[in-house]
Design a protein around this motif. Structure first.
Motif, PDB file in Angstrom:
ATOM      1  N   ALA A  93       2.127   0.855 -13.349  1.00 57.02           N
ATOM      2  CA  ALA A  93       3.076   2.149 -12.117  1.00 57.02           C
ATOM      3  C   ALA A  93       3.700   1.443 -11.178  1.00 57.02           C
ATOM      4  O   ALA A  93       2.673   0.764 -10.352  1.00 57.02           O
ATOM      5  N   LEU A  94       4.721   0.319 -11.303  1.00 57.40           N
ATOM      6  CA  LEU A  94       5.055   0.185 -10.602  1.00 57.40           C
ATOM      7  C   LEU A  94       5.634   0.730  -9.426  1.00 57.40           C
ATOM      8  O   LEU A  94       5.826   1.548  -9.377  1.00 57.40           O
ATOM      9  N   ILE A  95       4.878   0.347  -7.675  1.00 56.43           N
ATOM     10  CA  ILE A  95       5.196   0.908  -6.836  1.00 56.43           C
ATOM     11  C   ILE A  95       6.728   0.386  -6.199  1.00 56.43           C
ATOM     12  O   ILE A  95       6.123  -1.007  -5.586  1.00 56.43           O
ATOM     13  N   TRP A 103       0.674  -1.180   0.188  1.00 57.43           N
ATOM     14  CA  TRP A 103       0.066  -0.026  -0.507  1.00 57.43           C
ATOM     15  C   TRP A 103       0.814   1.035  -0.159  1.00 57.43           C
ATOM     16  O   TRP A 103       1.712   1.583   0.814  1.00 57.43           O
ATOM     17  N   ARG A 104       0.892   2.368  -1.536  1.00 56.44           N
ATOM     18  CA  ARG A 104       1.344   3.338  -1.147  1.00 56.44           C
ATOM     19  C   ARG A 104       0.373   4.655  -1.232  1.00 56.44           C
ATOM     20  O   ARG A 104      -0.028   4.389  -2.610  1.00 56.44           O
ATOM     21  N   ASP A 105       0.069   5.876  -0.339  1.00 55.67           N
ATOM     22  CA  ASP A 105      -1.019   6.885  -1.102  1.00 55.67           C
ATOM     23  C   ASP A 105      -1.762   6.343  -1.217  1.00 55.67           C
ATOM     24  O   ASP A 105      -2.726   6.523  -2.782  1.00 55.67           O
ATOM     25  N   ASP A 106      -2.045   5.464  -1.188  1.00 53.38           N
ATOM     26  CA  ASP A 106      -3.845   4.982  -0.763  1.00 53.38           C
ATOM     27  C   ASP A 106      -4.458   3.629  -2.246  1.00 53.38           C
ATOM     28  O   ASP A 106      -5.135   4.014  -3.231  1.00 53.38           O
ATOM     29  N   GLN A 107      -3.259   3.738  -3.000  1.00 57.90           N
ATOM     30  CA  GLN A 107      -3.696   2.407  -3.702  1.00 57.90           C
ATOM     31  C   GLN A 107      -2.824   1.290  -3.321  1.00 57.90           C
ATOM     32  O   GLN A 107      -1.295   1.250  -2.953  1.00 57.90           O
ATOM     33  N   LYS A 157      -4.438  -1.749   5.576  1.00 53.61           N
ATOM     34  CA  LYS A 157      -3.072  -1.218   5.008  1.00 53.61           C
ATOM     35  C   LYS A 157      -1.569  -1.395   5.584  1.00 53.61           C
ATOM     36  O   LYS A 157      -1.094  -1.301   4.831  1.00 53.61           O
ATOM     37  N   GLU A 158      -2.021  -1.798   7.016  1.00 57.36           N
ATOM     38  CA  GLU A 158      -0.960  -1.553   8.066  1.00 57.36           C
ATOM     39  C   GLU A 158      -0.453  -3.193   7.385  1.00 57.36           C
ATOM     40  O   GLU A 158       1.124  -3.737   7.909  1.00 57.36           O
ATOM     41  N   SER A 159      -1.212  -4.183   7.338  1.00 59.71           N
ATOM     42  CA  SER A 159      -0.642  -5.432   7.539  1.00 59.71           C
ATOM     43  C   SER A 159      -0.177  -5.527   6.037  1.00 59.71           C
ATOM     44  O   SER A 159       0.454  -6.678   5.423  1.00 59.71           O
ATOM     45  N   GLY A 160      -0.631  -4.815   4.832  1.00 60.15           N
ATOM     46  CA  GLY A 160       0.285  -5.004   3.500  1.00 60.15           C
ATOM     47  C   GLY A 160      -1.010  -5.901   2.812  1.00 60.15           C
ATOM     48  O   GLY A 160      -0.754  -7.029   2.070  1.00 60.15           O
ATOM     49  N   SER A 183       3.435  -6.953 -10.537  1.00 54.44           N
ATOM     50  CA  SER A 183       3.668  -5.480 -10.648  1.00 54.44           C
ATOM     51  C   SER A 183       3.119  -4.541 -10.814  1.00 54.44           C
ATOM     52  O   SER A 183       3.135  -3.342 -11.145  1.00 54.44           O
ATOM     53  N   ASN A 184       2.499  -4.815 -12.348  1.00 54.10           N
ATOM     54  CA  ASN A 184       1.964  -3.859 -13.538  1.00 54.10           C
ATOM     55  C   ASN A 184       0.381  -3.489 -13.133  1.00 54.10           C
ATOM     56  O   ASN A 184      -0.914  -3.100 -13.954  1.00 54.10           O
ATOM     57  N   THR A 185      -0.152  -3.801 -12.226  1.00 53.25           N
ATOM     58  CA  THR A 185      -1.259  -3.950 -11.709  1.00 53.25           C
ATOM     59  C   THR A 185      -2.171  -3.118 -10.230  1.00 53.25           C
ATOM     60  O   THR A 185      -1.149  -2.961  -9.626  1.00 53.25           O
ATOM     61  N   ILE A 186      -2.714  -1.946 -10.593  1.00 58.74           N
ATOM     62  CA  ILE A 186      -2.760  -1.200  -9.008  1.00 58.74           C
ATOM     63  C   ILE A 186      -4.373  -1.372  -8.407  1.00 58.74           C
ATOM     64  O   ILE A 186      -5.544  -1.168  -9.830  1.00 58.74           O
ATOM     65  N   TRP A 187      -4.735  -1.367  -7.358  1.00 59.15           N
ATOM     66  CA  TRP A 187      -6.218  -0.739  -7.284  1.00 59.15           C
ATOM     67  C   TRP A 187      -6.111   0.306  -6.397  1.00 59.15           C
ATOM     68  O   TRP A 187      -5.043  -0.248  -5.476  1.00 59.15           O
ATOM     69  N   PRO A 188      -6.983   1.047  -6.659  1.00 59.95           N
ATOM     70  CA  PRO A 188      -7.046   1.575  -5.803  1.00 59.95           C
ATOM     71  C   PRO A 188      -7.775   1.474  -4.690  1.00 59.95           C
ATOM     72  O   PRO A 188      -8.888   1.040  -4.579  1.00 59.95           O
ATOM     73  N   ASP A 189      -8.097   2.959  -3.225  1.00 65.01           N
ATOM     74  CA  ASP A 189      -8.418   2.193  -2.202  1.00 65.01           C
ATOM     75  C   ASP A 189     -10.051   2.306  -2.053  1.00 65.01           C
ATOM     76  O   ASP A 189     -11.063   2.793  -2.833  1.00 65.01           O
ATOM     77  N   LEU A 190     -10.726   1.298  -2.117  1.00 59.87           N
ATOM     78  CA  LEU A 190     -11.917   1.626  -2.260  1.00 59.87           C
ATOM     79  C   LEU A 190     -12.714   0.736  -0.574  1.00 59.87           C
ATOM     80  O   LEU A 190     -14.175   0.903  -0.343  1.00 59.87           O
ATOM     81  N   GLY A 191     -12.583   1.967  -0.027  1.00 55.78           N
ATOM     82  CA  GLY A 191     -12.636   1.823   1.794  1.00 55.78           C
ATOM     83  C   GLY A 191     -12.214   0.222   2.386  1.00 55.78           C
ATOM     84  O   GLY A 191     -13.046   0.331   2.878  1.00 55.78           O
TER      85      GLY A 191
END
Length: 356
Positions: A352-354, A250-254, A275-278, A261-269
């Motif tokens: 967008a690799l984090i 988790w980085r910046d709500d993504q 997030k702390e546990s990844g 590594s080439n897939t990003i999911w947004p924060d849906l609540g």
């Protein structure tokens, strides 16, 4: 208003309840949900007055019902109780079961025999037993016995109705029917209800609010929809319905799944604890299957179950096993098929690799 304030209960060195805080509003329907041994029946016994707390207090409308120094006995509390085993007396008719609490309950009818008989008739009509008033328990079906137990509990108009897994002795179809009956009684009586169950489907179906317990602690208190769509802990996510706990960063709500590594999911609540546990919790119906692609999440179907309105897929994704539910109208896949997997209601973001 019933208030449970910092209540703990110990049996010798074993702690059954750890610092429980709970408020039950007037007319509120609360389901207490959890696995065997989580403390839900202990909580019910404390509310009923069958025993006292080791620490803390229980109060109703600013009157202390139980503390470490004093416990008001059940017969002096304005409560009704429905047991798992029905607990009917074999020598008493249906009408006599309803009459008994009207004679001895704190809310007992103070008028004469005529008024008491009117109340008995009213209650039996409410639960659909008016024609069976003179029958004995041995002459009743399981569903009818449960209605007698309900009638006996609501007859004296209690402020609080306690139910200890009241439907567990019934078959599946009858349980569904009795859920409706209990909801109807709740609307009619306007009593506060505490309904203990280990059946998460039952809790989701009938309660205004659900208290999820685990190992003597409350994990989350929320309305059914909030509990299901926004669980706050891993236990709630996996106990209340099925849930895939996807590992990643988790980085910046993504969120980027570790698997690709080439897939990003947004924060849906997603709750902060995940997030702390990844972790990203995904319900089976939140995933979508498609024919395998050259990039993105990939998996292989290992098991398929037809469920009438849904197809339940078990999908092996890298070293993880995910459960995915699709509509019968969606494209069909079979055991051994390679598939692509995406998150529904999420914009497609790739590349967008984090970095860590």
């Amino acid at each position: 208003m019933i208030k449970v304030d910092n209540v703990s209960k110990k049996y010798g060195s074993f702690t059954a309840l750890h610092s429980i805080d709970l408020e039950i509003g007037n007319g509120e329907f609360i389901a207490v949900l959890g696995p065997s041994g989580c403390g839900k029946t202990t909580l019910l016994k404390l509310l009923a007055g069958f025993m006292g707390p080791t620490e803390g207090t229980i109060s109703m409308d600013d009157t202390v019902l139980a503390s470490t120094k004093r416990v008001l006995p059940p017969e002096k509390r304005n409560i009704g109780m429905v047991f798992q085993s029905f607990a009917l007396w074999p020598h008493m008719t249906v009408a006599e079961h309803v009459k008994l609490p009207l004679s001895y309950h704190p809310n007992k009818v103070k008028e004469g025999k005529k008024e008491m008989q009117e109340r008995i008739n009213e209650v039996l009509k409410l639960v659909g037993l008016a024609a069976l008033a003179e029958r004995f328990p041995s002459e009743l079906s399981g569903g009818q016995k449960q209605r007698v137990a309900l009638a006996r509990a609501i007859a004296p108009l209690p402020n609080l109705l306690l139910m200890d897994e009241p439907l567990s002795a019934l078959d599946v179809e009858l349980r569904m029917e009795m859920r409706k009956e209990i909801q109807k009684l709740h609307r009619e009586t306007k009593a506060s209800i505490v309904f203990v169950t280990h059946d998460q489907g039952e809790a989701l179906a009938i309660a205004d609010k659900i208290v999820v317990m685990n190992q003597g602690r409350i994990e989350q208190i929320a309305p059914p929809e909030v509990l299901y769509t926004r669980p706050e802990t891993e236990f709630v996510a996996t106990f209340v319905g099925k849930c895939n706990l996807v590992k990643g960063q988790w980085r910046d709500d993504q969120f980027v799944p570790t698997i690709v590594s080439n897939t990003i999911w947004p924060d849906l609540g997603v709750a902060d604890s995940f997030k702390e546990s990844g972790i990203y919790p995904v319900r089976p119906e939140q995933f979508q299957l498609m024919p395998a692609q050259s990039e993105g999440l990939q998996g292989i179907i290992s098991f398929v179950q037809y469920q009438g309105h849904e197809i339940h897929y078990t999908v092996e994704v890298d070293e993880e096993t995910w459960t995915i539910h699709e509509s019968v109208f969606a494209p069909r896949f079979h055991t051994g098929d390679f598939v692509g997997i995406s998150l529904k209601n999420a914009p497609v973001q790739k590349g967008a690799l984090i970095s860590s």
